[in-house]
Design an enzyme around this catalytic site. Structure first.
Site, PDB file in Angstrom:
ATOM      1  N   HIS A 152     -13.059 -18.893 -15.177  1.00 48.82           N
ATOM      2  CA  HIS A 152     -12.819 -18.840 -13.732  1.00 48.82           C
ATOM      3  C   HIS A 152     -12.269 -20.203 -13.300  1.00 48.82           C
ATOM      4  CE1 HIS A 152     -14.078 -18.868  -9.448  1.00 48.82           C
ATOM      5  NE2 HIS A 152     -14.103 -17.551  -9.521  1.00 48.82           N
ATOM      6  N   LYS A 176     -24.631 -13.930  -6.173  1.00 55.44           N
ATOM      7  CA  LYS A 176     -24.249 -12.858  -7.098  1.00 55.44           C
ATOM      8  C   LYS A 176     -25.475 -12.206  -7.731  1.00 55.44           C
ATOM      9  CE  LYS A 176     -19.975 -15.188  -8.547  1.00 55.44           C
ATOM     10  NZ  LYS A 176     -18.902 -14.526  -7.836  1.00 55.44           N
ATOM     11  N   GLN A 225     -21.801 -15.121 -13.894  1.00 56.77           N
ATOM     12  CA  GLN A 225     -21.898 -13.680 -14.147  1.00 56.77           C
ATOM     13  C   GLN A 225     -23.072 -13.338 -15.054  1.00 56.77           C
ATOM     14  OE1 GLN A 225     -20.227 -11.465 -12.488  1.00 56.77           O
ATOM     15  NE2 GLN A 225     -18.752 -12.847 -11.541  1.00 56.77           N
ATOM     16  N   ASP A 282     -21.131 -21.790 -17.786  1.00 59.89           N
ATOM     17  CA  ASP A 282     -20.924 -21.155 -16.482  1.00 59.89           C
ATOM     18  C   ASP A 282     -21.698 -19.834 -16.513  1.00 59.89           C
ATOM     19  OD1 ASP A 282     -20.069 -19.565 -14.406  1.00 59.89           O
ATOM     20  OD2 ASP A 282     -17.942 -20.027 -14.644  1.00 59.89           O
ATOM     21  N   CYS A 293      -9.501 -15.167  -9.447  1.00 56.45           N
ATOM     22  CA  CYS A 293      -9.680 -16.622  -9.687  1.00 56.45           C
ATOM     23  C   CYS A 293      -9.635 -16.944 -11.177  1.00 56.45           C
ATOM     24  CB  CYS A 293     -10.964 -17.140  -9.070  1.00 56.45           C
ATOM     25  SG  CYS A 293     -11.010 -16.936  -7.303  1.00 56.45           S
TER      26      CYS A 293
HETATM   27  N1  7TS Z   1     -17.614 -18.543 -12.633  1.00 55.90           N
HETATM   28  C1  7TS Z   1     -17.488 -17.222 -12.775  1.00 55.90           C
HETATM   29  C2  7TS Z   1     -17.515 -16.617 -14.149  1.00 55.90           C
HETATM   30  C3  7TS Z   1     -17.356 -16.417 -11.634  1.00 55.90           C
HETATM   31  O1  7TS Z   1     -17.242 -15.105 -11.780  1.00 55.90           O
HETATM   32  C4  7TS Z   1     -17.344 -17.016 -10.361  1.00 55.90           C
HETATM   33  C5  7TS Z   1     -17.120 -16.207  -9.115  1.00 55.90           C
HETATM   34  C6  7TS Z   1     -17.511 -18.390 -10.264  1.00 55.90           C
HETATM   35  C7  7TS Z   1     -17.630 -19.127 -11.428  1.00 55.90           C
HETATM   36  C8  7TS Z   1     -17.562 -19.106  -8.961  1.00 55.90           C
HETATM   37  O2  7TS Z   1     -18.688 -18.722  -8.250  1.00 55.90           O
HETATM   38  P1  7TS Z   1     -18.910 -19.274  -6.759  1.00 55.90           P
HETATM   39  O3  7TS Z   1     -20.175 -18.621  -6.326  1.00 55.90           O
HETATM   40  O4  7TS Z   1     -19.030 -20.747  -6.871  1.00 55.90           O
HETATM   41  O5  7TS Z   1     -17.716 -18.857  -5.971  1.00 55.90           O
HETATM   42  N2  7TS Z   1     -16.387 -15.044  -9.320  1.00 55.90           N
HETATM   43  C9  7TS Z   1     -15.870 -14.254  -8.365  1.00 55.90           C
HETATM   44  C10 7TS Z   1     -15.243 -13.045  -8.682  1.00 55.90           C
HETATM   45  O6  7TS Z   1     -15.113 -12.606  -9.821  1.00 55.90           O
HETATM   46  N3  7TS Z   1     -14.803 -12.464  -7.550  1.00 55.90           N
HETATM   47  O7  7TS Z   1     -15.127 -13.263  -6.530  1.00 55.90           O
HETATM   48  C11 7TS Z   1     -15.781 -14.378  -7.019  1.00 55.90           C
END
Ligand code: 7TS
Length: 419
Positions: free
Chosen positions: A133, A236, A213, A210, A376
């Protein structure tokens, strides 16, 4: 017509029970019951989380770590209690290793800035993978540009797994950090985190995971993984937006300079110098997201009560069902591993001749929420040879009949677009 695909019985049973905990899932959207298939972007929130935050504001609202009045003590105890339960959720050795941040992105930037700036030298290699990501790419690009370091990438196999045959050649002594996702938000691929950490350590590199997910969907044990850092987002995993965690091994966190300066992160401040507070407060400058931290604690309790193994089992069955059902749709390309044992509840696909944005708009008319775009992960999209995809992502509250509705809506879309 092929034989009907059997619905997974346990999934149907458990999800029906769990989904009753999520008030929003009773909503109608465009005249149809909401089918929420966008949990990889953000999950829905159970009553328990909504109530915990509501209760905090109605009964306990005060700043933490400051006052000695009753409300401040109650707020501090709720906030710090949430941290302790979150530490247990990932099996951290100590609650001091759990830093509350806003989200995964902030956690990864904290590592890249606070650890990276103090430790990365010109010529060092930062190893990433081809399925990251943006939030696990851009912070490292910034660090590499500042320090004159080099970025390298582990490539993917055609079925969306990391190509581990190349890892020995990539993991040279120059690699100082290997940052990778435990689960892809596009392909659903579940990476062998423990093995990747072990191989990073074998060349003296740190392993940064990371967990955006992974933490919502898989049992996570940071001591078992032996990772040096793990970042994940509360929103999430049934928790509120603005809540997240950076886990770090205590010795590393102790040795790191702070990320941000301000109130709460200091022990003493003189005009020209300061002494840092103990962990984890050293990394939590300013008034934190108190209600959100408490909400995350409630989410952790909720997930723990269900059991992460049960959630994973449910999603394995559901994604297997989804793979089979999507295979019935003509001209559909499904990306990622076909084996549900190495795939989380993410179904990313394209329908020939229909732009994913048009598809998402069309299925939304039937109350079905999916995501369309690059998710992303533009470097991954480039490798896949597409600009965008559609993505249906699952969680504990999804049921097989929702996948059936998606399949009906995809057939309908093909008729609309003359496919
Ligand atoms: N890493 C992964 C694997 C992710 O899926 C996401 C967010 C992030 C980092 C960043 O997370 P945040 O909470 O800091 O924004 N992924 C997604 C997605 O797949 N659709 O919207 C956000």
């Amino acid at each position: 017509m092929s034989a009907p695909i059997a619905m997974p019985a346990t999934a149907a049973f458990d999800a029906a029970k769990w989904r009753a905990d999520f008030p929003i899932l009773k909503r109608m959207v465009n005249g149809a019951p909401l089918v929420y298939l966008d949990s990889a972007a953000t999950s829905q929130k159970p009553e328990a989380v909504i109530c915990a935050m509501d209760e905090y504001y109605r009964q306990h609202n005060a700043n933490v770590h400051r006052g000695i009045h009753v409300l401040s003590e109650e707020a501090t105890s709720l906030y710090e209690g949430a941290r302790k339960r979150t530490a247990r959720f990932i099996n951290a050795a100590s609650w001091r290793e759990v830093i509350f941040v806003r989200n995964t992105t902030e956690g990864l930037n904290l590592v890249a800035q606070a650890w990276g700036r103090a430790n990365i030298q010109p010529g060092d290699v930062i190893l990433l993978t081809g399925m990251e990501h943006h939030s696990n790419i851009v912070p490292w690009q910034l660090l590499a540009a500042e320090k004159g370091a080099q970025l390298e990438f582990v490539e993917l196999t055609p079925d969306g797994l990391l190509d581990l045959t190349t890892l020995d050649a990539l993991l040279t002594e120059r690699v100082k950090v290997f940052a990778f996702t435990a689960m892809s938000n596009v392909l659903g691929t579940i990476n062998p985190t423990q093995e990747l950490v072990r191989r990073a350590h074998a060349v003296g590199a740190l392993a940064v995971v990371d967990g955006a997910q992974a933490a919502p969907h898989l049992p996570v044990d940071v001591q078992d993984w032996d990772c040096d850092f793990l970042a994940f987002s509360g929103h999430k995993m049934c928790g509120p937006t603005g809540s997240g965690v950076l886990y770090g091994k205590r010795a590393l966190l102790e040795a790191m300079p702070p990320f941000m300066g301000g109130g709460d992160m200091i022990k003493t401040v003189r005009r020209r110098e300061s002494k840092w507070n103990d962990l984890p407060h050293k990394f939590e400058a300013g008034t934190p997201a108190i209600a959100e931290g408490i909400g995350l604690g409630a989410a952790v309790d909720y997930l723990t009560a269900i059991g992460m193994d049960n959630i994973r089992r449910h999603e394995t069955e559901l994604v297997g069902y989804g793979i089979d059902r999507l295979a019935e749709v003509n001209d559909l390309t499904l990306y990622g591993p076909q084996d549900p044992s190495v795939r989380g509840g993410v179904l990313t696909f394209n329908l020939k001749g229909i732009h994913p944005h048009d598809l998402a708009t069309l299925v939304d008319q039937d109350g079905i929420a999916i995501r369309a775009g690059h998710h992303c992960a533009q470097p991954l999209m480039e490798q896949m040879g597409v600009a965008a995809t559609a993505r249906a992502s699952l969680y504990l509250y999804n049921e097989p009949h929702e996948i059936d509705k998606l399949v009906v809506a995809l057939h309908k879309a093909q008729k609309v677009f003359g496919g």
